[in-house]
Design an enzyme around this catalytic site. Sequence first.
Site, PDB file in Angstrom:
ATOM      1  CB  ILE A   1      -0.736   0.089   1.426  1.00 24.01           C
ATOM      2  CG1 ILE A   1      -1.976  -1.200   0.919  1.00 24.01           C
ATOM      3  CG2 ILE A   1      -1.508   1.341   1.514  1.00 24.01           C
ATOM      4  CD1 ILE A   1      -2.904  -1.666   2.311  1.00 24.01           C
TER       5      ILE A   1
ATOM      6  CG  ASN B   1       1.829   2.344   4.477  1.00 22.91           C
ATOM      7  OD1 ASN B   1       0.688   1.691   4.240  1.00 22.91           O
ATOM      8  ND2 ASN B   1       2.766   1.733   3.883  1.00 22.91           N
TER       9      ASN B   1
ATOM     10  CB  SER C   1      -6.897   2.439  10.633  1.00 25.00           C
ATOM     11  OG  SER C   1      -7.384   2.049  11.788  1.00 25.00           O
ATOM     12  CB  SER C   2      -6.954  -2.347   9.541  1.00 26.65           C
ATOM     13  OG  SER C   2      -7.669  -3.477   9.207  1.00 26.65           O
TER      14      SER C   2
ATOM     15  CE1 TYR D   1      -2.251  -5.273  10.903  1.00 25.09           C
ATOM     16  CE2 TYR D   1      -4.723  -5.597  10.884  1.00 25.09           C
ATOM     17  CZ  TYR D   1      -3.482  -5.130  10.312  1.00 25.09           C
ATOM     18  OH  TYR D   1      -3.384  -4.228   9.230  1.00 25.09           O
TER      19      TYR D   1
ATOM     20  CE  LYS E   1      -3.473  -1.404  10.955  1.00 23.70           C
ATOM     21  NZ  LYS E   1      -2.418  -0.499  10.573  1.00 23.70           N
TER      22      LYS E   1
HETATM   23  N1  LIG Z   1      -2.487  -5.598   3.264  1.00 18.04           N
HETATM   24  C1  LIG Z   1      -3.987  -5.363   3.848  1.00 18.04           C
HETATM   25  O1  LIG Z   1      -4.930  -6.323   3.755  1.00 18.04           O
HETATM   26  C2  LIG Z   1      -4.101  -4.389   4.887  1.00 18.04           C
HETATM   27  C3  LIG Z   1      -5.408  -4.043   5.173  1.00 18.04           C
HETATM   28  C4  LIG Z   1      -5.600  -2.847   5.866  1.00 18.04           C
HETATM   29  C5  LIG Z   1      -4.688  -2.192   6.508  1.00 18.04           C
HETATM   30  N2  LIG Z   1      -3.244  -2.231   6.038  1.00 18.04           N
HETATM   31  C6  LIG Z   1      -2.186  -1.633   6.638  1.00 18.04           C
HETATM   32  O2  LIG Z   1      -1.448  -1.063   5.572  1.00 18.04           O
HETATM   33  C7  LIG Z   1      -0.409  -0.853   5.748  1.00 18.04           C
HETATM   34  C8  LIG Z   1       0.632  -1.201   4.961  1.00 18.04           C
HETATM   35  O3  LIG Z   1       0.485  -2.953   4.869  1.00 18.04           O
HETATM   36  P1  LIG Z   1       0.900  -3.550   3.449  1.00 18.04           P
HETATM   37  O4  LIG Z   1      -0.170  -4.656   3.431  1.00 18.04           O
HETATM   38  O5  LIG Z   1       1.079  -2.631   2.299  1.00 18.04           O
HETATM   39  O6  LIG Z   1       2.214  -4.310   4.078  1.00 18.04           O
HETATM   40  P2  LIG Z   1       3.679  -4.730   3.224  1.00 18.04           P
HETATM   41  O7  LIG Z   1       3.305  -5.004   1.746  1.00 18.04           O
HETATM   42  O8  LIG Z   1       4.163  -5.813   3.978  1.00 18.04           O
HETATM   43  O9  LIG Z   1       4.529  -3.483   3.381  1.00 18.04           O
HETATM   44  C9  LIG Z   1       5.028  -3.057   4.491  1.00 18.04           C
HETATM   45  C10 LIG Z   1       5.997  -1.866   4.637  1.00 18.04           C
HETATM   46  O10 LIG Z   1       6.440  -1.487   5.857  1.00 18.04           O
HETATM   47  C11 LIG Z   1       7.850  -1.382   6.015  1.00 18.04           C
HETATM   48  N3  LIG Z   1       8.234  -1.786   7.408  1.00 18.04           N
HETATM   49  C12 LIG Z   1       7.908  -2.618   8.177  1.00 18.04           C
HETATM   50  N4  LIG Z   1       8.435  -2.312   9.352  1.00 18.04           N
HETATM   51  C13 LIG Z   1       9.043  -1.349   9.347  1.00 18.04           C
HETATM   52  C14 LIG Z   1       9.874  -0.558  10.248  1.00 18.04           C
HETATM   53  N5  LIG Z   1       9.970  -1.045  11.513  1.00 18.04           N
HETATM   54  N6  LIG Z   1      10.465   0.458  10.145  1.00 18.04           N
HETATM   55  C15 LIG Z   1      10.254   0.880   8.515  1.00 18.04           C
HETATM   56  N7  LIG Z   1       9.566   0.609   7.748  1.00 18.04           N
HETATM   57  C16 LIG Z   1       8.876  -0.870   8.061  1.00 18.04           C
HETATM   58  C17 LIG Z   1       8.207  -2.400   5.163  1.00 18.04           C
HETATM   59  O11 LIG Z   1       9.517  -2.065   4.654  1.00 18.04           O
HETATM   60  P3  LIG Z   1      10.607  -3.265   4.019  1.00 18.04           P
HETATM   61  O12 LIG Z   1      10.024  -3.592   2.765  1.00 18.04           O
HETATM   62  O13 LIG Z   1      12.018  -2.459   3.866  1.00 18.04           O
HETATM   63  O14 LIG Z   1      10.634  -4.387   5.286  1.00 18.04           O
HETATM   64  C18 LIG Z   1       7.328  -2.508   3.698  1.00 18.04           C
HETATM   65  O15 LIG Z   1       7.788  -1.248   3.007  1.00 18.04           O
HETATM   66  C19 LIG Z   1       0.097  -1.305   7.348  1.00 18.04           C
HETATM   67  O16 LIG Z   1      -0.067  -0.504   8.361  1.00 18.04           O
HETATM   68  C20 LIG Z   1      -1.223  -2.460   7.376  1.00 18.04           C
HETATM   69  O17 LIG Z   1      -1.540  -2.707   8.601  1.00 18.04           O
HETATM   70  C21 LIG Z   1      -3.008  -3.749   5.339  1.00 18.04           C
END
Ligand SMILES: NC(=O)c1ccc[n+]([C@@H]2O[C@H](COP(=O)([O-])OP(=O)(O)OC[C@H]3O[C@@H](n4cnc5c(N)ncnc54)[C@H](OP(=O)(O)O)[C@@H]3O)[C@@H](O)[C@H]2O)c1
Length: 192
Positions: free
Chosen positions: A17, A90, A137-138, A153, A157
């Site tokens: 995202i 994010n 958030s989520s 989790y 959120k």
């Molecule tokens: N996917 C879903 O279904 C969903 C739904 C609702 C909300 N969300 C929320 O959306 C956000 C992004 O999720 P996503 O699904 O896009 O996750 P993702 O594809 O796993 O990407 C996570 C990102 O966060 C970075 N990250 C993790 N720990 C970190 C830290 N300690 N310091 C700096 N960067 C860090 C990672 O960097 P690296 O690649 O360098 O490790 C990566 O760029 C999150 O807050 C998640 O809770 C996700």
Amino acid sequence: MEIKGKVALITGASQGIGKSTAVALAKEGASVIINFKFNEKLASDVLKECNKYSKNNMIIRADITIENDVKEMFNKIFKKFNKLDILINNAGIFDEEDNPTNIKSFENTFNVNFLAQVRVTKHALEIMKVGKIINVSSVHGKIGHGRVGAIAYSSMKAALDSYTINLAKDLAPNILVNAISPGKTLTSMWGI
Ligand SMILES: NC(=O)c1ccc[n+]([C@@H]2O[C@H](COP(=O)([O-])OP(=O)(O)OC[C@H]3O[C@@H](n4cnc5c(N)ncnc54)[C@H](OP(=O)(O)O)[C@@H]3O)[C@@H](O)[C@H]2O)c1
């Protein structure tokens, strides 16, 4: 808000995202700061993509759970831009050990996904006088967990939602604070 020419920090923008958000903001003409923790190659690819659309983009490695990393990140941002207009909180993880009795998982989940957002926001406010903060958030912050083993989790959120509402009241009207609450999005968080 006119986005062209604005400076936007997106935490966790190497993939998922955060990556899509960075590219979308670049397409609108913002200079984007692509934060990542491990995946420099992915972050560099996002930078290349963003450079097709806007200028003065950069990547910054910083683990947002570490105070000094965050401080350094903002030093670099201030040195280059002298300001920040948009913060997208994010970055996040899903702890696979999440369950109702696993305190370590609660600590990890809140540390990476909640306290780190508070830390990033604290530093952002030192250089953001007018602007916009968006916390990612989520739906699970509102409706509880949508999968077995997502109690920490979902609780985190919900805390982020409350933080967002309170911060919005504290910072309006100069800084507008909102949260977005995506549903299931196929990213690496889901093993994609
Ligand atoms: N996917 C879903 O279904 C969903 C739904 C609702 C909300 N969300 C929320 O959306 C956000 C992004 O999720 P996503 O699904 O896009 O996750 P993702 O594809 O796993 O990407 C996570 C990102 O966060 C970075 N990250 C993790 N720990 C970190 C830290 N300690 N310091 C700096 N960067 C860090 C990672 O960097 P690296 O690649 O360098 O490790 C990566 O760029 C999150 O807050 C998640 O809770 C996700």
